[in-house]
Write a protein that holds these residues in place. Structure first.
Motif, PDB file in Angstrom:
ATOM      1  N   GLN A   1      10.423   3.405  -5.464  1.00  0.00           N
ATOM      2  CA  GLN A   1       9.785   4.291  -4.483  1.00  0.00           C
ATOM      3  C   GLN A   1      10.104   5.728  -4.833  1.00  0.00           C
TER       4      GLN A   1
ATOM      5  N   TYR B   1      11.462  -3.054  -6.442  1.00  0.00           N
ATOM      6  CA  TYR B   1      10.417  -2.067  -6.238  1.00  0.00           C
ATOM      7  C   TYR B   1      10.985  -0.690  -6.534  1.00  0.00           C
TER       8      TYR B   1
ATOM      9  N   GLY C   1       0.827  -1.190   0.000  1.00  0.00           N
ATOM     10  CA  GLY C   1       0.000   0.000   0.000  1.00  0.00           C
ATOM     11  C   GLY C   1       0.868   1.248   0.000  1.00  0.00           C
ATOM     12  N   PRO C   2       0.241   2.425   0.018  1.00  0.00           N
ATOM     13  CA  PRO C   2       0.983   3.691  -0.069  1.00  0.00           C
ATOM     14  C   PRO C   2       1.727   4.059   1.208  1.00  0.00           C
TER      15      PRO C   2
ATOM     16  N   PHE D   1       5.633  -2.087  -7.198  1.00  0.00           N
ATOM     17  CA  PHE D   1       6.191  -3.353  -7.660  1.00  0.00           C
ATOM     18  C   PHE D   1       6.677  -3.243  -9.100  1.00  0.00           C
TER      19      PHE D   1
ATOM     20  N   GLY E   1       4.629   5.196  -1.811  1.00  0.00           N
ATOM     21  CA  GLY E   1       4.817   3.817  -1.387  1.00  0.00           C
ATOM     22  C   GLY E   1       5.700   3.035  -2.336  1.00  0.00           C
ATOM     23  N   LEU E   2       5.772   1.739  -2.108  1.00  0.00           N
ATOM     24  CA  LEU E   2       6.606   0.860  -2.936  1.00  0.00           C
ATOM     25  C   LEU E   2       5.802   0.372  -4.142  1.00  0.00           C
TER      26      LEU E   2
ATOM     27  N   LEU F   1      14.471  -0.239  -4.804  1.00  0.00           N
ATOM     28  CA  LEU F   1      14.710  -1.154  -3.696  1.00  0.00           C
ATOM     29  C   LEU F   1      14.654  -2.593  -4.183  1.00  0.00           C
TER      30      LEU F   1
END
Lengths: 111, 114
Positions: free
Chosen positions: B37, B35, A102-103, B45, B42-43, B91
């Motif tokens: 960012q 990932y 999620g964020p 995918f 957020g991360l 990441l």
């Protein structure tokens, strides 16, 4: 597209407060829900939840999952400045599936 | 090694150049993830390798992005003809098996495209 939704996106509290972070997901297949803490760069694992109603606990942190309502909460009691971080929720649908995040919730604990 | 190692830790490049980012997972970990960012987000995918199975590339944002993994060890993420929107922290994470979701992350590679 299945999503992981977190709320609030940011939060500022004073030391000693208790906070509750929320995570909901939209998948039909579900294996586990995960919580991570990201202080600077590398997220670190906190909890993995697979069963409803069973609380996982580590010190002042605890988490629980509701598979019927498709959500999880992360509680932090007696917050400290060292708890300031981004808290990430993620889900794993099935074994050997990718982990989707999620964020995040950005938590700031002020003295 | 003791943890997931990524290199370079910082990379500044000019728009249009190609970059390669490297990830050394924890020895014995069969699963490897990349990932992205962006600042304050957020991360996201990108790609996932599991043992000898075909990688899950469903998160790669364009054909300028590609990744390879040699057996169950080193992985390289390549971004061709970089754009400013590629600026982010990349990441890498590995896990012993892909059945729990417990990932071990590297410190990331910060990419800045001028």
């Amino acid at each position: 597209e299945d999503k992981v939704v977190q709320s609030p996106l940011s939060l500022v509290v004073h030391e000693g407060d208790t906070v509750t972070l929320n995570c909901s997901y939209e998948v039909t297949n579900f294996r586990s829900l995960l919580w991570y803490k990201q202080e600077k760069k590398a997220p670190t694992f906190l909890f993995m939840l697979t069963s409803s109603g069973i609380e996982k606990k580590s010190g002042r942190l605890s988490s629980i999952l509701d598979k019927k309502e498709l959500f999880s909460i992360l509680n932090i009691t007696a917050t400290q400045t060292g708890d300031s971080a981004i808290y990430l929720c993620a889900r794993l649908r099935t074994s050997y599936d990718k982990v989707i995040f999620g964020p995040g919730t950005s938590l700031s604990v002020i003295p | 090694g003791a943890g997931v190692s990524q290199s370079p830790s910082n990379k500044v490049t000019e728009k249009g150049k190609d970059v390669e980012l490297r990830c050394d997972p924890i020895s014995g970990h069969t699963a490897l993830y990349w990932y992205r960012q962006r600042l304050g987000q957020g991360l996201e995918f990108l790609i996932y390798f599991q043992g000898n199975s075909a990688p899950d590339k469903s998160g790669l944002p364009s054909d300028r992005f590609s990744a390879e993994r040699t057996g169950e060890s080193v992985s390289t993420l390549t971004i061709q003809r970089t754009q400013q929107e590629d600026s982010a922290v990349y990441l890498c994470a590995s896990s012993l098996v892909s059945t729990t979701g417990e990932l071990f992350f590297g410190e990331g590679s910060r990419l800045t495209v001028l």
